[in-house]
Design a protein around this motif. Structure first.
Motif, PDB file in Angstrom:
ATOM      1  N   GLY A 128     -19.979  -7.484 -29.092  1.00 51.14           N
ATOM      2  CA  GLY A 128     -21.014  -6.508 -28.732  1.00 51.14           C
ATOM      3  C   GLY A 128     -20.795  -5.832 -27.385  1.00 51.14           C
ATOM      4  N   GLY A 129     -19.637  -6.061 -26.760  1.00 49.61           N
ATOM      5  CA  GLY A 129     -19.341  -5.404 -25.482  1.00 49.61           C
ATOM      6  C   GLY A 129     -19.041  -3.922 -25.681  1.00 49.61           C
ATOM      7  N   VAL A 130     -19.278  -3.145 -24.634  1.00 50.65           N
ATOM      8  CA  VAL A 130     -19.046  -1.692 -24.708  1.00 50.65           C
ATOM      9  C   VAL A 130     -17.743  -1.362 -23.975  1.00 50.65           C
ATOM     10  N   ILE A 131     -16.855  -0.608 -24.647  1.00 53.67           N
ATOM     11  CA  ILE A 131     -15.619  -0.159 -23.982  1.00 53.67           C
ATOM     12  C   ILE A 131     -15.587   1.362 -24.008  1.00 53.67           C
ATOM     13  N   ARG A 132     -15.415   1.956 -22.836  1.00 54.63           N
ATOM     14  CA  ARG A 132     -15.340   3.422 -22.751  1.00 54.63           C
ATOM     15  C   ARG A 132     -13.898   3.851 -22.506  1.00 54.63           C
ATOM     16  N   GLU A 133     -13.414   4.780 -23.322  1.00 54.93           N
ATOM     17  CA  GLU A 133     -12.066   5.312 -23.104  1.00 54.93           C
ATOM     18  C   GLU A 133     -12.179   6.583 -22.275  1.00 54.93           C
ATOM     19  N   LEU A 134     -11.129   6.876 -21.503  1.00 55.24           N
ATOM     20  CA  LEU A 134     -11.146   8.060 -20.647  1.00 55.24           C
ATOM     21  C   LEU A 134     -10.402   9.221 -21.317  1.00 55.24           C
ATOM     22  N   THR A 135     -10.875  10.437 -21.093  1.00 59.99           N
ATOM     23  CA  THR A 135     -10.097  11.610 -21.504  1.00 59.99           C
ATOM     24  C   THR A 135      -8.936  11.751 -20.504  1.00 59.99           C
ATOM     25  N   PRO A 136      -7.877  12.501 -20.858  1.00 54.82           N
ATOM     26  CA  PRO A 136      -6.778  12.693 -19.894  1.00 54.82           C
ATOM     27  C   PRO A 136      -7.277  13.267 -18.563  1.00 54.82           C
ATOM     28  N   GLU A 137      -8.280  14.154 -18.617  1.00 57.01           N
ATOM     29  CA  GLU A 137      -8.804  14.753 -17.371  1.00 57.01           C
ATOM     30  C   GLU A 137      -9.503  13.689 -16.526  1.00 57.01           C
ATOM     31  N   GLN A 138     -10.303  12.862 -17.185  1.00 56.91           N
ATOM     32  CA  GLN A 138     -11.007  11.802 -16.432  1.00 56.91           C
ATOM     33  C   GLN A 138      -9.992  10.843 -15.812  1.00 56.91           C
ATOM     34  N   ARG A 139      -8.997  10.480 -16.592  1.00 57.69           N
ATOM     35  CA  ARG A 139      -7.977   9.553 -16.087  1.00 57.69           C
ATOM     36  C   ARG A 139      -7.246  10.165 -14.882  1.00 57.69           C
ATOM     37  N   GLY A 140      -6.949  11.448 -14.987  1.00 59.97           N
ATOM     38  CA  GLY A 140      -6.278  12.146 -13.883  1.00 59.97           C
ATOM     39  C   GLY A 140      -7.105  12.072 -12.603  1.00 59.97           C
ATOM     40  N   ALA A 141      -8.406  12.152 -12.746  1.00 56.19           N
ATOM     41  CA  ALA A 141      -9.279  12.100 -11.560  1.00 56.19           C
ATOM     42  C   ALA A 141      -9.222  10.708 -10.909  1.00 56.19           C
ATOM     43  N   TRP A 142      -9.155   9.644 -11.729  1.00 54.37           N
ATOM     44  CA  TRP A 142      -9.051   8.279 -11.165  1.00 54.37           C
ATOM     45  C   TRP A 142      -7.706   8.125 -10.443  1.00 54.37           C
ATOM     46  N   VAL A 143      -6.647   8.667 -11.045  1.00 55.27           N
ATOM     47  CA  VAL A 143      -5.316   8.564 -10.415  1.00 55.27           C
ATOM     48  C   VAL A 143      -5.349   9.269  -9.058  1.00 55.27           C
ATOM     49  N   GLU A 144      -5.888  10.463  -9.060  1.00 57.07           N
ATOM     50  CA  GLU A 144      -5.920  11.252  -7.824  1.00 57.07           C
ATOM     51  C   GLU A 144      -6.728  10.554  -6.724  1.00 57.07           C
ATOM     52  N   ALA A 145      -7.825   9.923  -7.118  1.00 52.65           N
ATOM     53  CA  ALA A 145      -8.682   9.260  -6.123  1.00 52.65           C
ATOM     54  C   ALA A 145      -8.001   8.032  -5.517  1.00 52.65           C
ATOM     55  N   MET A 146      -7.214   7.316  -6.308  1.00 50.56           N
ATOM     56  CA  MET A 146      -6.689   6.024  -5.816  1.00 50.56           C
ATOM     57  C   MET A 146      -5.255   6.074  -5.319  1.00 50.56           C
ATOM     58  N   LYS A 147      -4.513   7.084  -5.733  1.00 52.86           N
ATOM     59  CA  LYS A 147      -3.084   7.117  -5.389  1.00 52.86           C
ATOM     60  C   LYS A 147      -2.795   7.138  -3.886  1.00 52.86           C
ATOM     61  N   PRO A 148      -3.664   7.733  -3.052  1.00 55.18           N
ATOM     62  CA  PRO A 148      -3.387   7.728  -1.601  1.00 55.18           C
ATOM     63  C   PRO A 148      -3.192   6.327  -1.016  1.00 55.18           C
ATOM     64  N   VAL A 149      -3.624   5.299  -1.730  1.00 53.44           N
ATOM     65  CA  VAL A 149      -3.478   3.918  -1.242  1.00 53.44           C
ATOM     66  C   VAL A 149      -1.984   3.543  -1.109  1.00 53.44           C
ATOM     67  N   TRP A 150      -1.127   4.141  -1.920  1.00 53.44           N
ATOM     68  CA  TRP A 150       0.300   3.821  -1.842  1.00 53.44           C
ATOM     69  C   TRP A 150       0.840   4.002  -0.422  1.00 53.44           C
ATOM     70  N   ALA A 151       0.488   5.147   0.178  1.00 56.07           N
ATOM     71  CA  ALA A 151       1.047   5.479   1.500  1.00 56.07           C
ATOM     72  C   ALA A 151       0.640   4.429   2.533  1.00 56.07           C
ATOM     73  N   GLN A 152      -0.569   3.873   2.379  1.00 53.74           N
ATOM     74  CA  GLN A 152      -1.059   2.876   3.337  1.00 53.74           C
ATOM     75  C   GLN A 152      -0.193   1.609   3.354  1.00 53.74           C
ATOM     76  N   PHE A 153       0.432   1.311   2.215  1.00 48.67           N
ATOM     77  CA  PHE A 153       1.148   0.029   2.104  1.00 48.67           C
ATOM     78  C   PHE A 153       2.650   0.195   1.878  1.00 48.67           C
ATOM     79  N   GLU A 154       3.118   1.432   2.018  1.00 55.00           N
ATOM     80  CA  GLU A 154       4.540   1.698   1.720  1.00 55.00           C
ATOM     81  C   GLU A 154       5.468   0.858   2.596  1.00 55.00           C
ATOM     82  N   GLU A 155       5.097   0.713   3.848  1.00 58.35           N
ATOM     83  CA  GLU A 155       5.950  -0.049   4.768  1.00 58.35           C
ATOM     84  C   GLU A 155       6.025  -1.532   4.349  1.00 58.35           C
TER      85      GLU A 155
END
Ligand code: LMR
Length: 328
Positions: free
Chosen positions: A286-313
């Protein structure tokens, strides 16, 4: 070991699977924090136990303590260095205080799927990580898969902005803290065994974890729903103490090492099936699972990707590049 059939060992699912060791056998205590039924780590640990106890009977004897019954992940590595436990398989996030190289696995959207994770772990860069903590007294014996992580909360999460202002439980990891801050959410590091209660009582609003952990710990029961973001990886390193490993006679170490490698290959090859089973089990319950559209997924990628630069070193630009090449 007084003989226990494989079926009997696997049936000891919720409590410690104690093996009734004989005098003179080397006792190998394996402590972990997850459930055993349907869970990638629980299944692999039970298989390892049954193989060791059948094939090394008279020489070695393995006892498995699941569900944080012996130690939680904050305690287990210290206990291992003290000689109180011989094997564990904490998630890679838990090794951060020993080596920053493992931070690559926590970086959001670093790997496109579990095949890419597998290929990276089996590359020279990945295999070198197994020995990267030797000077701290720990030896990695293999990587065990769990899967990709999903977000859940007490309200629908469709766009990254939906997470803003919410409190999310994360594993203790600076990268995961930064990831949640990139979403303007409030990260709350917390032990795995405390998460269900924290979600239920509203101490936190949401969490991120894999299908098997969301199902196994019943997080879906106390959340509005799960969003299928596949935004990060949660895998394990099977780890032991260098002192204990080196103290084993060559033939015993060799046989145990071979069994661990074979169990690793067998269970990692089955990960897609186990993950799909857990995802389906959530829906069936009975759990609910929501799938993302490609546009929604792109927005999550864009929001979180800047974290890479913080830990690159910390993780090494060359490792990020190697991981990205594998994705292609
Ligand atoms: C967590 O703390 O969420 C996970 O590392 C637990 C586990 O071992 O899968």
């Amino acid at each position: 070991m007084k003989f226990l059939t494989t079926v009997a060992v696997l049936a000891l699912s919720t409590s410690a699977a104690l093996a009734n060791c004989d005098p003179g056998e080397t006792v190998i205590k394996f402590s972990h924090v997850t459930n055993t039924d349907k869970h990638p780590k629980g299944i692999a640990a039970a298989l390892l136990q049954s193989r060791v106890n059948e094939e090394m009977n008279g020489t070695a004897c393995m006892e498995v303590y699941p569900n944080s019954t012996l130690y939680n992940d904050d305690q287990v590595l210290e206990a291992m260095l003290q000689g109180d436990v011989q094997l564990a398989a904490p998630s890679l996030s838990k090794f951060e205080k020993f080596t920053k190289k493992f931070r690559i696995f926590d970086l959001p959207f670093m790997f496109v799927n579990m095949e890419a994770v597998d290929a990276f772990q089996n590359s020279d860069a990945g295999q070198e990580m197994l020995s990267s903590m030797e000077r701290r007294g720990l030896v990695g014996l293999g990587f065990w898969h769990n899967g990709l992580k999903q977000f859940s909360a007490n309200k629908p999460l469709e766009m990254p902005g939906d997470a803003a202002g919410l409190k999310f439980r994360v594993q203790p990891s600076d990268v995961l803290v930064a990831q949640m801050q990139a979403l303007d959410a409030s990260p709350q590091p917390m032990a795995f065994s405390e998460v269900y209660g924290a979600l239920q009582t509203g101490v936190v609003d949401g969490q991120e974890n894999t299908w098997s952990n969301i199902y196994g710990q019943k997080f879906f029961e106390v959340q509005d729903g799960i969003t299928e973001t596949n935004h990060g990886v949660l895998d394990y390193m099977v780890v032991t103490s260098a002192d204990w490993w080196d103290s084993l006679p060559d033939d015993v170490r060799g046989q145990l090492g071979t069994i661990i490698t074979e169990v690793t290959q067998e269970r990692n090859a089955a990960i897609a099936e186990v993950d799909a089973e857990n995802r389906q089990a959530i829906l069936d319950a009975g759990g609910v699972i929501r799938e993302l559209t490609p546009e929604q997924r792109g927005a999550w990628v864009e929001a979180m990707k800047p974290v890479w630069a913080q830990f690159e070193e910390d993780v090494g630009a060359e490792n990020i590049e190697a991981a990205q090449k594998i994705n292609d």
